[in-house]
Design a protein around this motif. Sequence first.
Motif, short mmCIF file in Angstrom:
data_model
loop_
_atom_site.label_atom_id
_atom_site.label_comp_id
_atom_site.label_asym_id
_atom_site.label_seq_id
_atom_site.Cartn_x
_atom_site.Cartn_y
_atom_site.Cartn_z
N GLY A 173 0.84 -1.19 0.00
CA GLY A 173 0.00 0.00 0.00
C GLY A 173 0.87 1.25 0.00
N TYR A 174 0.35 2.35 0.51
CA TYR A 174 1.08 3.61 0.57
C TYR A 174 1.61 3.83 1.98
N TYR A 175 2.94 4.09 2.08
CA TYR A 175 3.60 4.25 3.37
C TYR A 175 4.52 5.46 3.34
N PRO A 176 4.75 6.07 4.50
CA PRO A 176 5.65 7.23 4.55
C PRO A 176 7.11 6.83 4.41
N ILE A 177 7.89 7.68 3.77
CA ILE A 177 9.35 7.54 3.77
C ILE A 177 9.94 8.90 4.15
N HIS A 178 11.19 8.86 4.59
CA HIS A 178 11.84 10.06 5.11
C HIS A 178 13.20 10.22 4.44
N PRO A 179 13.38 11.27 3.65
CA PRO A 179 14.68 11.47 3.01
C PRO A 179 15.75 11.81 4.03
N THR A 180 16.95 11.34 3.77
CA THR A 180 18.11 11.71 4.58
C THR A 180 18.67 13.02 4.05
N GLU A 181 19.69 13.51 4.72
CA GLU A 181 20.36 14.73 4.25
C GLU A 181 20.89 14.53 2.84
N ASP A 182 21.45 13.36 2.55
CA ASP A 182 21.96 13.08 1.21
C ASP A 182 20.84 13.00 0.19
N GLU A 216 15.36 17.77 -8.63
CA GLU A 216 14.64 19.05 -8.52
C GLU A 216 13.38 18.94 -7.68
N SER A 217 12.77 17.77 -7.64
CA SER A 217 11.54 17.57 -6.87
C SER A 217 11.86 16.83 -5.57
N PRO A 218 11.27 17.22 -4.44
CA PRO A 218 11.54 16.51 -3.19
C PRO A 218 10.93 15.11 -3.19
N PHE A 219 11.50 14.22 -2.38
CA PHE A 219 10.90 12.91 -2.21
C PHE A 219 9.43 13.06 -1.80
N PRO A 220 8.55 12.25 -2.37
CA PRO A 220 7.15 12.28 -1.91
C PRO A 220 7.05 11.80 -0.47
#
Length: 250
Positions: free
Chosen positions: A123-132, A138-142
Amino acid sequence: MNFCASPSWSQYKPVLVVLHGEQSTPGRIGRLLRELGAPLDIRRPRFGDPLPENLHDHAGAVFFGGPMSANDEEDWLKREIDWLAAPLKENKPYLGICLGAQLLARQLGQKVDAHPEGKVEVGYYPIHPTEDGRGLCESPFPNRVYQWHREGFACPKGAVLLAEGEDFEAQAIRVGEKAFGLQFHPDVTYEMICRWTITSLDRMNHPGAQSRQRHIDGWFQHDRSIARWTIEFLKRWLGAPDFKRMAPAE
Protein backbone atom coordinates in the motif's frame (compact mmCIF):
# COMPACT_ATOMS: atom_id res chain seq x y z
CA MET A 1 14.72 -8.62 -27.23
CA ASN A 2 11.94 -6.10 -27.58
CA PHE A 3 12.91 -2.60 -28.68
CA CYS A 4 10.27 0.05 -28.03
CA ALA A 5 11.07 3.65 -28.97
CA SER A 6 9.34 6.98 -29.36
CA PRO A 7 7.76 6.96 -32.83
CA SER A 8 9.34 10.23 -33.90
CA TRP A 9 12.82 10.49 -32.42
CA SER A 10 15.42 8.98 -30.14
CA GLN A 11 18.46 10.60 -28.56
CA TYR A 12 19.80 7.78 -26.39
CA LYS A 13 21.05 4.27 -26.73
CA PRO A 14 18.38 1.82 -25.52
CA VAL A 15 17.79 1.32 -21.82
CA LEU A 16 17.97 -2.32 -20.78
CA VAL A 17 14.70 -3.20 -19.03
CA VAL A 18 14.59 -6.45 -17.03
CA LEU A 19 11.14 -7.75 -16.11
CA HIS A 20 10.38 -10.74 -13.89
CA GLY A 21 6.81 -11.60 -14.84
CA GLU A 22 5.66 -13.07 -18.14
CA GLN A 23 3.05 -10.30 -18.55
CA SER A 24 4.84 -7.55 -16.59
CA THR A 25 5.32 -4.09 -18.07
CA PRO A 26 7.69 -1.23 -17.17
CA GLY A 27 4.67 0.93 -16.30
CA ARG A 28 5.19 4.65 -15.81
CA ILE A 29 8.98 4.28 -15.85
CA GLY A 30 8.86 2.84 -19.35
CA ARG A 31 6.54 5.56 -20.59
CA LEU A 32 8.71 8.35 -19.19
CA LEU A 33 11.93 6.86 -20.54
CA ARG A 34 10.41 6.71 -24.02
CA GLU A 35 9.29 10.34 -23.67
CA LEU A 36 12.88 11.23 -22.80
CA GLY A 37 13.95 9.64 -26.08
CA ALA A 38 15.30 6.35 -24.72
CA PRO A 39 14.26 3.14 -26.55
CA LEU A 40 13.57 0.16 -24.31
CA ASP A 41 15.37 -3.16 -24.73
CA ILE A 42 12.98 -5.39 -22.77
CA ARG A 43 14.27 -8.75 -21.57
CA ARG A 44 12.96 -11.45 -19.27
CA PRO A 45 15.90 -13.62 -18.11
CA ARG A 46 13.53 -15.69 -15.98
CA PHE A 47 12.00 -16.94 -19.25
CA GLY A 48 15.22 -17.48 -21.13
CA ASP A 49 16.24 -14.05 -22.47
CA PRO A 50 20.01 -13.47 -22.25
CA LEU A 51 21.56 -10.45 -20.57
CA PRO A 52 24.19 -8.48 -22.51
CA GLU A 53 27.80 -9.00 -21.48
CA ASN A 54 28.05 -5.32 -20.55
CA LEU A 55 26.25 -1.99 -21.05
CA HIS A 56 28.43 -0.71 -23.87
CA ASP A 57 25.42 -0.62 -26.21
CA HIS A 58 22.94 0.65 -23.60
CA ALA A 59 22.32 3.98 -21.88
CA GLY A 60 21.57 2.21 -18.61
CA ALA A 61 19.60 -0.61 -17.03
CA VAL A 62 16.39 -0.85 -14.99
CA PHE A 63 15.58 -4.04 -13.05
CA PHE A 64 11.95 -4.19 -11.93
CA GLY A 65 10.12 -6.07 -9.18
CA GLY A 66 8.68 -9.55 -9.14
CA PRO A 67 6.86 -12.07 -6.94
CA MET A 68 10.00 -14.05 -6.08
CA SER A 69 12.45 -13.50 -3.22
CA ALA A 70 15.92 -12.09 -3.75
CA ASN A 71 17.07 -15.10 -1.71
CA ASP A 72 15.68 -17.73 -4.09
CA GLU A 73 18.15 -20.24 -5.49
CA GLU A 74 17.19 -20.23 -9.18
CA ASP A 75 20.18 -20.01 -11.51
CA TRP A 76 18.70 -17.12 -13.51
CA LEU A 77 18.33 -15.05 -10.32
CA LYS A 78 21.92 -15.72 -9.29
CA ARG A 79 23.04 -14.67 -12.77
CA GLU A 80 21.16 -11.38 -12.42
CA ILE A 81 22.85 -10.66 -9.08
CA ASP A 82 26.26 -11.46 -10.55
CA TRP A 83 25.53 -9.39 -13.66
CA LEU A 84 24.99 -6.25 -11.57
CA ALA A 85 28.75 -6.03 -11.18
CA ALA A 86 28.79 -4.78 -14.79
CA PRO A 87 27.00 -1.41 -14.39
CA LEU A 88 28.82 -0.80 -11.10
CA LYS A 89 32.22 -1.43 -12.69
CA GLU A 90 31.35 0.56 -15.83
CA ASN A 91 29.77 3.43 -13.84
CA LYS A 92 26.66 3.18 -16.00
CA PRO A 93 23.18 4.23 -14.82
CA TYR A 94 21.41 1.43 -12.97
CA LEU A 95 17.98 1.60 -11.35
CA GLY A 96 16.64 -1.25 -9.25
CA ILE A 97 12.98 -1.14 -8.21
CA CYS A 98 11.76 -3.31 -5.32
CA LEU A 99 13.27 -6.72 -6.19
CA GLY A 100 15.77 -4.87 -8.41
CA ALA A 101 16.92 -2.87 -5.38
CA GLN A 102 17.19 -6.02 -3.27
CA LEU A 103 19.32 -7.70 -5.96
CA LEU A 104 21.62 -4.67 -5.87
CA ALA A 105 21.87 -5.02 -2.09
CA ARG A 106 22.79 -8.68 -2.47
CA GLN A 107 25.43 -7.84 -5.09
CA LEU A 108 26.95 -5.55 -2.44
CA GLY A 109 26.95 -8.34 0.16
CA GLN A 110 23.95 -7.13 2.17
CA LYS A 111 21.33 -9.54 3.53
CA VAL A 112 17.73 -9.27 2.35
CA ASP A 113 15.35 -10.40 5.10
CA ALA A 114 11.72 -10.48 6.13
CA HIS A 115 10.63 -8.14 8.92
CA PRO A 116 11.30 -9.73 12.36
CA GLU A 117 7.60 -9.30 13.27
CA GLY A 118 6.35 -10.58 9.92
CA LYS A 119 5.20 -7.15 8.76
CA VAL A 120 4.89 -6.24 5.09
CA GLU A 121 4.49 -2.99 3.19
CA VAL A 122 1.61 -3.36 0.75
CA GLY A 123 0.00 0.00 0.00
CA TYR A 124 1.08 3.61 0.57
CA TYR A 125 3.60 4.25 3.37
CA PRO A 126 5.65 7.23 4.55
CA ILE A 127 9.35 7.54 3.77
CA HIS A 128 11.84 10.06 5.11
CA PRO A 129 14.68 11.47 3.01
CA THR A 130 18.11 11.71 4.58
CA GLU A 131 20.36 14.73 4.25
CA ASP A 132 21.96 13.08 1.21
CA GLY A 133 18.56 12.40 -0.32
CA ARG A 134 17.09 15.89 -0.01
CA GLY A 135 19.12 17.30 -2.88
CA LEU A 136 18.84 14.28 -5.14
CA CYS A 137 16.78 15.99 -7.84
CA GLU A 138 14.64 19.05 -8.52
CA SER A 139 11.54 17.57 -6.87
CA PRO A 140 11.54 16.51 -3.19
CA PHE A 141 10.90 12.91 -2.21
CA PRO A 142 7.15 12.28 -1.91
CA ASN A 143 5.85 11.91 1.64
CA ARG A 144 4.21 8.57 0.86
CA VAL A 145 5.09 6.02 -1.80
CA TYR A 146 3.56 2.82 -3.13
CA GLN A 147 4.99 -0.38 -1.72
CA TRP A 148 4.52 -4.08 -2.46
CA HIS A 149 7.09 -6.15 -0.59
CA ARG A 150 7.57 -8.51 2.33
CA GLU A 151 11.38 -8.33 2.54
CA GLY A 152 13.84 -5.48 2.86
CA PHE A 153 17.42 -4.61 3.68
CA ALA A 154 19.64 -2.25 5.61
CA CYS A 155 21.85 0.17 3.73
CA PRO A 156 24.75 -1.88 2.30
CA LYS A 157 28.37 -1.03 3.01
CA GLY A 158 29.60 1.37 0.33
CA ALA A 159 26.11 2.70 -0.46
CA VAL A 160 24.56 6.03 0.53
CA LEU A 161 21.16 5.99 2.24
CA LEU A 162 18.86 8.50 0.52
CA ALA A 163 15.51 7.71 2.17
CA GLU A 164 14.45 5.47 5.02
CA GLY A 165 11.20 3.88 6.13
CA GLU A 166 9.61 3.11 9.47
CA ASP A 167 9.47 -0.70 9.25
CA PHE A 168 12.03 -1.31 6.49
CA GLU A 169 15.14 0.86 6.72
CA ALA A 170 16.50 1.30 3.21
CA GLN A 171 13.91 2.84 0.89
CA ALA A 172 16.35 4.54 -1.49
CA ILE A 173 20.10 4.06 -1.85
CA ARG A 174 22.83 5.26 -4.19
CA VAL A 175 25.98 3.37 -5.10
CA GLY A 176 28.61 5.58 -6.68
CA GLU A 177 27.02 8.35 -8.72
CA LYS A 178 24.80 6.42 -11.13
CA ALA A 179 23.42 3.28 -9.47
CA PHE A 180 20.22 3.54 -7.43
CA GLY A 181 17.96 1.16 -5.59
CA LEU A 182 14.37 2.06 -4.70
CA GLN A 183 12.41 -0.27 -2.43
CA PHE A 184 9.16 1.44 -3.45
CA HIS A 185 7.32 1.45 -6.79
CA PRO A 186 7.39 4.75 -8.75
CA ASP A 187 6.62 2.64 -11.82
CA VAL A 188 3.12 1.72 -10.68
CA THR A 189 0.07 2.97 -12.60
CA TYR A 190 -3.57 3.01 -11.57
CA GLU A 191 -4.20 0.02 -13.82
CA MET A 192 -1.36 -1.90 -12.16
CA ILE A 193 -2.71 -1.16 -8.67
CA CYS A 194 -6.17 -2.38 -9.68
CA ARG A 195 -4.69 -5.57 -11.15
CA TRP A 196 -2.26 -6.35 -8.31
CA THR A 197 -4.89 -5.88 -5.60
CA ILE A 198 -7.16 -8.38 -7.35
CA THR A 199 -4.69 -11.03 -8.55
CA SER A 200 -2.72 -10.99 -5.27
CA LEU A 201 -5.55 -10.32 -2.85
CA ASP A 202 -3.95 -12.61 -0.26
CA ARG A 203 -1.18 -10.05 0.29
CA MET A 204 -3.73 -7.79 2.00
CA ASN A 205 -4.05 -10.36 4.82
CA HIS A 206 -0.44 -9.99 6.00
CA PRO A 207 0.47 -7.90 9.08
CA GLY A 208 0.83 -4.23 8.16
CA ALA A 209 -0.81 -4.51 4.74
CA GLN A 210 -3.48 -2.02 3.74
CA SER A 211 -6.93 -2.83 2.39
CA ARG A 212 -7.62 -2.66 -1.34
CA GLN A 213 -9.73 0.47 -0.86
CA ARG A 214 -6.81 2.24 0.83
CA HIS A 215 -4.65 1.42 -2.20
CA ILE A 216 -7.20 3.03 -4.50
CA ASP A 217 -7.71 6.05 -2.23
CA GLY A 218 -3.95 6.41 -1.85
CA TRP A 219 -3.50 6.70 -5.62
CA PHE A 220 -5.72 9.79 -5.76
CA GLN A 221 -4.13 11.29 -2.65
CA HIS A 222 -0.44 10.71 -3.36
CA ASP A 223 0.27 9.85 -6.97
CA ARG A 224 0.68 13.37 -8.33
CA SER A 225 3.63 14.09 -6.04
CA ILE A 226 5.11 10.66 -6.83
CA ALA A 227 4.76 11.34 -10.57
CA ARG A 228 6.50 14.74 -10.27
CA TRP A 229 9.37 13.18 -8.33
CA THR A 230 9.70 10.30 -10.79
CA ILE A 231 10.00 12.63 -13.76
CA GLU A 232 12.73 14.70 -12.12
CA PHE A 233 14.56 11.63 -10.82
CA LEU A 234 14.67 10.01 -14.27
CA LYS A 235 15.99 13.21 -15.83
CA ARG A 236 18.80 13.22 -13.26
CA TRP A 237 19.42 9.49 -13.64
CA LEU A 238 19.61 9.57 -17.44
CA GLY A 239 21.25 13.00 -17.70
CA ALA A 240 18.27 14.31 -19.67
CA PRO A 241 17.39 17.90 -20.52
CA ASP A 242 14.19 19.47 -19.18
CA PHE A 243 11.30 18.34 -21.38
CA LYS A 244 8.33 20.53 -20.45
CA ARG A 245 5.99 18.37 -22.53
CA MET A 246 6.23 15.42 -20.12
CA ALA A 247 2.91 14.75 -18.38
CA PRO A 248 2.93 14.89 -14.55
CA ALA A 249 0.62 11.90 -14.06
CA GLU A 250 -0.95 8.90 -15.72
